[in-house]
Design an enzyme around this catalytic site. Structure first.
Site, mmCIF file in Angstrom:
data_model
loop_
_atom_site.group_PDB
_atom_site.id
_atom_site.type_symbol
_atom_site.label_atom_id
_atom_site.label_comp_id
_atom_site.label_asym_id
_atom_site.label_seq_id
_atom_site.Cartn_x
_atom_site.Cartn_y
_atom_site.Cartn_z
ATOM 1 N N LYS A 169 0.838 -1.200 0.000
ATOM 2 C CA LYS A 169 0.000 0.000 0.000
ATOM 3 C C LYS A 169 0.873 1.250 0.000
ATOM 4 O O LYS A 169 0.586 2.217 -0.708
ATOM 5 C CB LYS A 169 -0.915 -0.021 1.226
ATOM 6 C CG LYS A 169 -1.786 1.207 1.403
ATOM 7 C CD LYS A 169 -2.856 0.982 2.463
ATOM 8 C CE LYS A 169 -2.301 0.918 3.862
ATOM 9 N NZ LYS A 169 -2.054 2.258 4.455
ATOM 10 N N ASP B 65 3.221 1.352 12.694
ATOM 11 C CA ASP B 65 2.101 0.514 12.260
ATOM 12 C C ASP B 65 2.249 -0.941 12.680
ATOM 13 O O ASP B 65 1.293 -1.719 12.590
ATOM 14 C CB ASP B 65 1.922 0.601 10.742
ATOM 15 C CG ASP B 65 1.272 1.909 10.309
ATOM 16 O OD1 ASP B 65 0.674 2.582 11.163
ATOM 17 O OD2 ASP B 65 1.366 2.255 9.120
ATOM 18 N N ARG C 176 -5.045 4.230 18.773
ATOM 19 C CA ARG C 176 -4.631 2.829 18.880
ATOM 20 C C ARG C 176 -4.091 2.483 20.254
ATOM 21 O O ARG C 176 -4.173 1.317 20.678
ATOM 22 C CB ARG C 176 -3.596 2.508 17.785
ATOM 23 C CG ARG C 176 -4.208 2.467 16.402
ATOM 24 C CD ARG C 176 -3.195 2.205 15.306
ATOM 25 N NE ARG C 176 -3.868 2.047 14.016
ATOM 26 C CZ ARG C 176 -3.236 1.996 12.841
ATOM 27 N NH1 ARG C 176 -1.921 2.112 12.804
ATOM 28 N NH2 ARG C 176 -3.917 1.845 11.722
ATOM 29 N N LYS D 257 -9.368 -1.905 3.962
ATOM 30 C CA LYS D 257 -8.566 -0.679 3.882
ATOM 31 C C LYS D 257 -7.159 -0.963 3.388
ATOM 32 O O LYS D 257 -6.561 -0.154 2.676
ATOM 33 C CB LYS D 257 -8.524 0.006 5.249
ATOM 34 C CG LYS D 257 -7.712 1.285 5.279
ATOM 35 C CD LYS D 257 -7.816 1.958 6.622
ATOM 36 C CE LYS D 257 -6.817 3.101 6.750
ATOM 37 N NZ LYS D 257 -7.008 4.158 5.762
#
Length: 416
Positions: free
Chosen positions: A21, A296, A327, A397
């Site tokens: 991505k 991430d 998160r 996503k």
């Protein structure tokens, strides 16, 4: 919707990873700025990339990027140097994700951008025009996507761009990935000092380009093998590179500390190859790591370490609070359901010292409209048979085929 997940007794399979991505999103912006006629090959089919592709190919008056933070940042910069007027908007969560630092920087360079609702947040009205460019300072501690967005428009600015990053610089590998890709398309862009990047006003060159597979997606299969109890298990992928520029390729090193060995069929620089993961019998007794360059991956390692009884302290997580969800809070809440007391320190660290609590009797993981919550908790089925994942389709996503891949590996997934 809810999925109920049970793990297989053994795994010996090949997984087709999605395209990166991070590379796909950058390739689309650079492709558009280069005036390219042929789309990059092996583009990711995830939501984030699709909204960028649709925006660039169709250029509607109102561009809805939904929940794609990368698209909001990259397209805002792109639209500011592209003639015509557009409104860019997204989900309710997106309308509360800050973008003021990027807008201020673009305005300083000459952009015409108006906030349509709350100051500092989307939606934005952008009228594209030629920018002078020149010298700009921006905090290095902001999202690297702001920095990448600015860098990618550098070659089309009249004076190019000299970008000085003040203070602490986070997610540097993602900045380096951007610079590497810019140079792949003929730009002259590089670090000219320890905190300064210079981009010459030299246009991009259109070229054919193929996208590497996604190391972020690979991390969930590393986690799967780490949590498995079968030492004969093995997973293979195609399309990853030894020495990849993707920041999340650090997962390979970190999981080697947690009992997963990585074997490349070829180690030729820049050549994608087949990778084999094998399970080892030893792992570190504790893992402390600074995720400032790869935040991430935090969810993957919080879940993995806790379920493997590996105490940890993870720092460099400041940006997690402005992701698809907060998160840090989401991890603390969901891990408590599993029986683990995770603590945060100073808003940028997560710590587990082995403290436990009574787990929920019927564990259902909330995903908070965040793909990485679903992706990182799904492999927990090895330790928690029948674990439930709420709103599982959030994975589109970044990894639309994830649940099909899980089924093909042998996971039993029931829908409720």
């Amino acid at each position: 919707m809810q999925y109920i997940i049970n793990a297989p007794k053994s795994i010996n399979t090949t997984v087709k990873l999605p395209a990166s991505k991070s590379i796909s999103n950058r390739a689309m912006i650079i492709y558009a700025l280069s005036g390219g006629k042929t789309l990059p090959e092996n583009l990711s089919d995830c939501d984030d990339t699709n909204v960028i592709v649709n925006a660039i190919q169709n250029m509607p008056d109102v561009i809805d990027i939904k929940a794609a933070g990368t698209a909001m940042r990259f397209l805002s910069a792109y639209l500011s140097v592209t003639e015509d007027t557009h409104t860019i908007t997204g989900t309710e969560r997106m309308k509360h994700r800050p973008i003021g630092v990027l807008v201020d920087a673009l305005r300083f360079l000459g952009a015409d951008i108006t906030y349509l609702n709350e100051e500092g947040f989307p939606p934005l009205k952008i009228t594209g025009r030629k920018h002078e460019g020149g010298y700009l300072e921006i905090p290095g501690s902001v999202s690297s996507q702001y920095i990448s967005a600015l860098l990618m428009i550098g070659p089309v600015l009249c004076k190019g761009l000299t970008l000085k990053l003040t203070g602490e610089i986070i997610s540097r590998p993602y900045i380096d990935l951007t610079l590497w890709m810019m140079k792949e398309f003929g730009a002259e862009a590089d670090w000219s000092d320890i905190d300064t990047i210079t981009v010459k006003p030299k246009p991009y060159k259109s070229r054919e380009y193929s996208i590497e597979s996604d190391w972020s997606a690979a991390s969930y299969w590393y986690e799967t093998l780490a949590l498995s109890d079968n030492y004969e298990d093995e997973i293979k992928f195609a399309g990853l590179m030894d020495g990849s520029m993707q920041g999340d390729s650090i997962a390979r090193y970190l999981f080697s500390l947690m009992g997963v060995k990585t074997i490349f069929d070829s180690t030729k620089q820049g050549i994608p190859t087949t990778v084999t993961l094998k399970k080892l019998e030893r792992h570190v007794p504790r893992l402390d790591y600074d995720f400032i360059n790869s935040p991430d991956l935090a969810q993957t390692f919080v879940v993995s370490c806790a379920l493997m009884d590996i105490p940890f302290k993870f720092t460099g997580l400041r940006t997690l609070k402005i992701k698809e969800t907060d998160r840090i809070e989401a991890l603390k809440t969901e891990m408590k359901k599993l029986g683990y007391i995770i603590k945060d320190e100073n808003g940028d660290s997560l710590v587990w010292d082995g403290e436990r609590c009574e787990p929920a009797t019927d564990i259902a993981i909330d995903t908070y409209e965040d793909h990485r919550m679903a992706l990182s908790f799904a492999p927990a089925a090895f330790k928690l048979p029948g674990i439930k994942i709420n709103d599982p389709n959030v994975v589109t996503k970044s990894y639309p085929n994830f649940w099909n891949d899980m089924r093909n590996v042998g996971f039993i997934i029931d829908k409720k």
